[in-house]
Structures are given as structure tokens and as C-alpha cells.
Design a protein around this motif. Sequence first.
Motif, short mmCIF file in Angstrom:
data_model
loop_
_atom_site.label_atom_id
_atom_site.label_comp_id
_atom_site.label_asym_id
_atom_site.label_seq_id
_atom_site.Cartn_x
_atom_site.Cartn_y
_atom_site.Cartn_z
N ALA A 149 0.88 -1.33 -0.02
CA ALA A 149 -0.22 0.14 0.06
C ALA A 149 0.72 1.29 0.06
O ALA A 149 0.32 2.33 -0.45
CB ALA A 149 -0.92 -0.04 1.19
N ALA A 150 2.01 1.21 0.35
CA ALA A 150 3.01 2.57 0.32
C ALA A 150 3.11 3.08 -0.97
O ALA A 150 3.33 4.16 -1.12
CB ALA A 150 4.16 1.88 1.17
N PHE A 151 2.92 2.14 -2.02
CA PHE A 151 3.21 2.70 -3.45
C PHE A 151 2.02 3.58 -3.99
O PHE A 151 2.05 3.85 -5.21
CB PHE A 151 3.84 1.50 -4.24
CG PHE A 151 5.09 1.08 -3.83
CD1 PHE A 151 6.23 1.86 -4.67
CD2 PHE A 151 5.28 0.20 -2.98
CE1 PHE A 151 7.54 1.42 -4.22
CE2 PHE A 151 6.52 -0.19 -2.83
CZ PHE A 151 7.75 0.28 -3.29
N ALA A 152 1.26 3.70 -2.95
CA ALA A 152 0.09 4.66 -3.36
C ALA A 152 0.58 6.11 -3.48
O ALA A 152 0.13 7.17 -3.66
CB ALA A 152 -1.03 4.35 -2.33
N GLU A 153 1.66 6.21 -2.44
CA GLU A 153 2.39 7.60 -2.28
C GLU A 153 2.90 8.12 -3.56
O GLU A 153 3.65 7.49 -4.19
CB GLU A 153 3.46 7.14 -1.29
CG GLU A 153 4.35 8.82 -0.96
CD GLU A 153 3.82 9.20 0.18
OE1 GLU A 153 3.69 10.58 0.15
OE2 GLU A 153 3.11 8.66 0.96
N PRO A 154 2.47 9.47 -3.78
CA PRO A 154 2.77 9.86 -5.19
C PRO A 154 4.30 10.48 -5.26
O PRO A 154 4.87 10.60 -3.93
CB PRO A 154 1.84 11.02 -5.44
CG PRO A 154 1.64 11.54 -3.93
CD PRO A 154 1.60 10.13 -3.34
N ASP A 155 4.87 10.71 -6.36
CA ASP A 155 6.12 11.16 -6.45
C ASP A 155 7.21 10.85 -5.52
O ASP A 155 8.00 11.47 -4.77
CB ASP A 155 5.93 12.63 -6.19
CG ASP A 155 4.88 13.68 -6.96
OD1 ASP A 155 5.04 13.33 -8.25
OD2 ASP A 155 4.16 14.38 -6.28
N LEU A 156 7.43 9.27 -5.49
CA LEU A 156 8.34 8.80 -4.67
C LEU A 156 9.79 9.26 -5.30
O LEU A 156 9.90 9.12 -6.72
CB LEU A 156 8.35 7.32 -4.73
CG LEU A 156 7.20 6.95 -3.89
CD1 LEU A 156 7.14 5.26 -4.33
CD2 LEU A 156 7.41 7.05 -2.57
N PRO A 157 10.67 9.56 -4.43
CA PRO A 157 12.05 10.14 -5.38
C PRO A 157 12.70 8.83 -5.73
O PRO A 157 13.05 7.90 -5.25
CB PRO A 157 12.84 10.70 -3.96
CG PRO A 157 11.99 10.10 -2.74
CD PRO A 157 10.74 9.73 -3.16
N LYS A 158 13.49 9.13 -6.93
CA LYS A 158 14.33 7.88 -7.39
C LYS A 158 15.88 8.19 -7.15
O LYS A 158 16.13 9.35 -7.08
CB LYS A 158 14.20 7.87 -9.10
CG LYS A 158 12.76 7.87 -9.56
CD LYS A 158 12.66 8.07 -11.05
CE LYS A 158 11.06 8.14 -11.73
NZ LYS A 158 10.24 9.07 -11.00
N GLY A 159 16.42 7.12 -7.24
CA GLY A 159 17.96 7.23 -6.76
C GLY A 159 18.55 5.96 -7.37
O GLY A 159 18.09 5.31 -8.24
N GLY A 160 19.59 5.61 -6.53
CA GLY A 160 20.51 4.39 -7.03
C GLY A 160 20.68 3.35 -6.11
O GLY A 160 21.28 2.56 -6.45
N ILE A 161 19.74 3.26 -5.18
CA ILE A 161 19.79 2.24 -4.12
C ILE A 161 18.67 1.17 -4.48
O ILE A 161 17.57 1.32 -4.84
CB ILE A 161 19.18 2.79 -2.74
CG1 ILE A 161 20.22 3.93 -2.33
CG2 ILE A 161 19.41 1.53 -1.68
CD1 ILE A 161 19.76 4.77 -1.15
N PHE A 162 19.34 -0.15 -4.43
CA PHE A 162 18.34 -1.18 -4.71
C PHE A 162 18.05 -2.03 -3.52
O PHE A 162 19.20 -2.16 -2.71
CB PHE A 162 18.99 -2.29 -5.81
CG PHE A 162 17.96 -3.47 -6.17
CD1 PHE A 162 17.19 -3.27 -7.07
CD2 PHE A 162 18.15 -4.50 -5.76
CE1 PHE A 162 16.28 -4.20 -7.53
CE2 PHE A 162 17.13 -5.73 -5.91
CZ PHE A 162 16.20 -5.34 -6.89
N VAL A 163 16.92 -2.35 -3.34
CA VAL A 163 16.50 -3.08 -1.74
C VAL A 163 16.07 -4.30 -2.16
O VAL A 163 15.37 -4.58 -2.84
CB VAL A 163 15.43 -2.20 -1.15
CG1 VAL A 163 15.05 -2.90 0.05
CG2 VAL A 163 15.93 -0.83 -0.91
N GLY A 164 16.79 -5.38 -1.12
CA GLY A 164 16.43 -6.62 -1.20
C GLY A 164 16.04 -7.11 -0.07
O GLY A 164 16.49 -6.91 1.24
#
Length: 690
Positions: A149-164
Motif C-alpha cells: 500500500a505504500a506505493f500509493a504515495e505519489p512522487d516517490l524520489p528516484k535514486g541509485g539504491i536497490f533494496v532486497g
Amino acid sequence: MTLSSAALLRPQSLALIGVSDDPSKTAGRPLQFLRRAGFDGEIFVVNPRRETVQGEKAYKSLADLPKRPDHAFILTDAEKALDALEECERLGVPVATMLSSGFAEAGERGLANQARLEAILARGTIRLVGPSSIGVVNLHNGLTLTANAAFAEPDLPKGGIFVGSHSGSLIGALVSRGKRKGIGFAGLVSVGAETDLSIGEICLATLDDPQITSYMLFIETLRHADKLQEFALEAAKRGKPVAAFKLGRSEEAAELAVSHTGSLAGADEVADIFLAELGIARVESFEGLLEVMPLLQQVPASLDGPRRGRVGVVTTTGGGAAMAVDQMALRGVDVVPASEETRARLREKGIEPGEGRIIDLTLAGTRYDVMKATLDILRSAPEFDLVLATAGSSARFNPELVVQPAVDAAREPGHPLAVFLVPDAPDAARLLAKAGVPAFQDPETCGDAIAAALHRRAPTRSTPLDSSAFIGETTVLDEVSCYRLLEHHGLTSAPHIVLKVGDPVPPLPFAYPVVAKVLDSRIAHKTDAGGVVLHIADAAQLAEAMQAIVSRVEENTGIKASEILVQQMTRGIGEVLVGFRRDPQVGPLVVLAAGGIFTEFYRDSTMRLAPVDRAAAMEMIQEIKASRILDGYRGGPKGDLDALADAIVSVSRLATETAPRVEEFEINPLLVLPRGKGVRAIDGLGRIAP
């Protein structure tokens, strides 16, 4: 089948299987998120019960799609999910992600589902993320293939970190907290149960993506440790730092067999040493995981052994700086004072540095020119590895006064620079994050992240892990059998002889005083069983001691002893424990600890993956507090540390024995004699596979 990074994170077409018509439901979110994020690939909706889903055409099955999708997200219950995976496999879909639960964790029915799942995967034509995966995200191309549900958040900042992450909900926590701090991500994946693809293998497949510059791992277990090792080594070669937060710092049940070694090498201690040897920076806190990455990108991993790290601190608030200093010191970081040369350079600029361990500029430090000049001088001073600027209340209301100097200073050459914001200063934090300056908003996170970065070493191990398990009964060795095994590797024991209970005491081949010990492989801890008598002066006392041992052991354990080991008493500089056990996930681990009957009580220990070389053995010796006694504490005699290092190496080689395979081994105590005199094994325990 090799994992296709393109199909995983850059698919041209997607199939959402079992997507709900209600976008507020878990199974309805992915379609909504993908459309909102602007994913520009084709999206096919599969729902056999509806003509349309959320206003879009729905297909009855995968076979009805106009083309084969690159990636399928399966959102149904377990049984339907297996049917869908079968169809994906038959049609040649390269990657599927499965949200469904109800497998190995779900009782008898779940075990049947798990068996069917593994049978499908065994055909080797499809790769699976999950089951119980909440999804896969690539923020750079709008692939929000997730039910979080957190991806309902608009305008998430983009960057270089990949999360596993082993936890699905935690990827949502990272992106929402990251947005507040101005930290952006390249991609995130929830690996779920790792029935097929693991964190290590997924991250390995992304290493050559130029948009990914670093990795954050949220780990619950070290299963598939071999893939994690392979990924970490390749990430280090590419200069892409890896940070990890692992659950399980509390005491967990150790796989205790016959020795103390098992309890010293508990689950969390194993994770610590495993991650450290892979060059992965382990943080203690979730917030530390979020904030450590800019620091890791500035502080290179140590190439030449352990590094405590030397930090110079400048502040406008003495109390705030003291909190950060405390937290760093608790984690083994050295906060060092400025040298006289550095103080003289500050005075030349009209800046009064004082005489304390930290440079407290007081209110004068809220001026841009004062703070900027101070940072420039400290960042060029040879006594520091890192400079920490602590900002007080002005960071909230006037960030240009303290924070802007840090941003400007960080653009110039010099030691890595970090900022600790004492007040709640979200604007200042975002300003620093945008400039790539490490910023911390509480003292615990500050100490945690700085320690993790400064203590990080380049990977020290490239040999494959041996986590193969022996299935079957093992044989416990008695003390004399352990000595024979040690002698094969060049280690000597104290002079000893085995006497039969009931026989008269013969003349001994060595001098009194002696110790008598019950000799029986069923009795691992002789002292606890009443099976040890010390300081025996003559044959008469030895006969009495043997009778007492037999009586006490039978009373305490029910075992009637038939043999007694008699050993010459030897004095040394100190005692240590050296042993190894096999961890089911990472393989054999060598342990060095303060020795004797209080080993577990003091927990003064260190460990490495086996086998170890001599340099690693010497590091281990320096890491235990008992080494101070062995190295001539307060003018005392020095022990033979060279011989101790050789003994550690020799015991570690036992882990590679194949005939017999040694499952677990321990010498406790190993007596360290004066320099040049070597070491002597005084007791031993072991288990071998027949």
C-alpha cells in the motif's frame, strides 16, 4: 535457468493474474499502481470471472493473451496460483512473482502445495520470486509490480539504491521514510519464501545496471548464503557498497551439541562474522540502514585489516555533540582531538578551537564563514578519517548557516564529511540528502552508521562456502581420541596416561602433581559430572581420586566409569578455547575465546569462517580481551602468541577433514605457555561422521 534481469525489472509486457476489480483490495492495487506510475509496457489482466477489471479488458487465461508476457504477477490463492504457474511454465514466461501464501508454512495442505511448487520449478524453465512476495519495483521505469500500500504515495524520489528484503512490508517503510528524508531508490524486491530466487541471486542479476549504485538488504535468515556471498564479492569488484539490517540481535537458541563452541557461535554472532567477511556493512537499526548509504559511498572499505576509524567532531552545541560521541565510542569508533598543528591553523583563521576532544564553536559556529573554514581545515587534517559536524537549533530555522557550509565543503576534496542534526530539521535533512552529504537525525543512528562505515572491510573470503550437512548419527570422541586427531595436525597435549578403574596405580611416566579425569565419550563436561580432581601429589592420592571420580560420576550421571585419564599438571600464561562448529547456513566457523569453565559466562570470544590463515588467526587473538593477559599485561610474562595462531589455523583445518569428517571440535582449555614454549591442549571434545 539464468535469471533475466530484463524480465525481472525491465519487462516490456506484464500479466496480472487474479487481479481484483476493486482497486482498494490487495489484489487490485498492482494495476492501479502501474497505471499511476506511468509504466509504459503492455499490461494484460487475467481474470476468468470478469469481462473487464478496473475498466480494462480481462482475459480468461494466459493462453488467451495476444502475446507471451515477460513477467507474470500471480495474485490468487495457493492452489490457483500453482495452476497459473504451471501455465506460465508451459507458455515460456521467464519470470513470475507470486503473492500467494499457503505453502511450507501452512501445515499438511501447505506441504503438498510446496511439493507441487518445487516440482514445477525443478523443470528449470521459469524463475520465481516468492511465494509470499509482495512484489517487485523499478522506480526508474514505473514498474510498481507490487501490492504494498505504500506505493500509493505519489512522487516517490528516484535514486541509485536497490533494496532486497525478506519482509514485504519493510520495502514500503523504506520508501515512505526515504521520501521524508529525500532518499531515493532505484528498485525494491520482496523475496518472500525464496523457494527459488533468493536475495543474493536477484541482486547479483542487477549488478550491471548503471542506474543501481548501491544495495540495502533487510535480512531475516542467511539461507542461500552461497548466493549472497557471490553477490557481495561481485558488488565489491564494481565498487557498489552493500548495507544490511538483520533481525535477530537478541539471544537465539544455539545449535548446541557437545561443546561450549556452539553457544558462543549463536545465530547473531554467525551473521555478524559472515556479513563482515563479505564486506557488507551491518547496521544495528532500521533507521541506520536508511541513512548509512551516502556514508558508505564516501568511506572506502578497509583493505589492510581492522580499522577502528578516527573521527573529528565540530559542533555548535556541546550537548548534542556529546550524545553522538557517546554512541560512536560505544561502537568502537575513536573520537580523536585535533592536533596542535590543526588547532594552530584554526587560530590563524581567527577561530578559537579550545583544548577539548571536540571543536566546540558555540554560537560563533552558526556563521557560514566560521563553519566553512573549520570544516575545510578539519577535512584536510591527517589525524582524521572522517569529520562529523553537529548542528544545533539553527539547522531547523536557518539551515544556510550550518548546513550550507557542509554542503559546500563536501564538494571539495578532503576526508568524508557527515552531519548530525540535533533538532528536528526536515528541510535541512532534505538539503543534505540532495547534495549527497550523509545526515543523521538521532545520535544512536549516527553512531550506528559511522561505526558500520568505518569498520567495513573489503571482502576477506572468496572460497566457496561448505554448508553441506551430514545426515546420520555422529560419534563423540573421548579426550584421548581428540588428542590423537590434534597430533595429526601438529598440536601437542599435556603428558598423559590412561588407567583402568580397579587396577593398581603404576609408576607414572611423568612427575606429580597430576590431574585425574573421567574418560568417557558420553561425558562431555567432566567438571559438571564430578569427574575431575586436581593437584594430586602422589600415587596414594591418585588412587583415592580415582575412586571418588567413579562414585561421583555414577551418582551424577548414572554412568559407571571404566577409565581414568591422568595428566601432568602444567602451568602457563593463560587459557583459551579454540574450536569450530558447522553452521547449517554458512558452514564451519572457528571460535577463539577466553578458556576454562567460565567461557560461556564471560563470552569473551571472536570467530571467523573456516579455514583461517595465519593473519586472520592473529587478528582473532587481538580481538579477545584475554589477549592482554597473554601479551604481558602490566609487565607480566608474554605468552607464545605465534604458537597460539598456529594452533588456531590447525584447528580450522579440521573443518576440511573428509576422512573422517569432523563435525565439531573444541580444545578447552588450550594452555598458552611462555613465549617460545608453544601451547598445550589440556582437554578436548569432538564429533565425527563415521
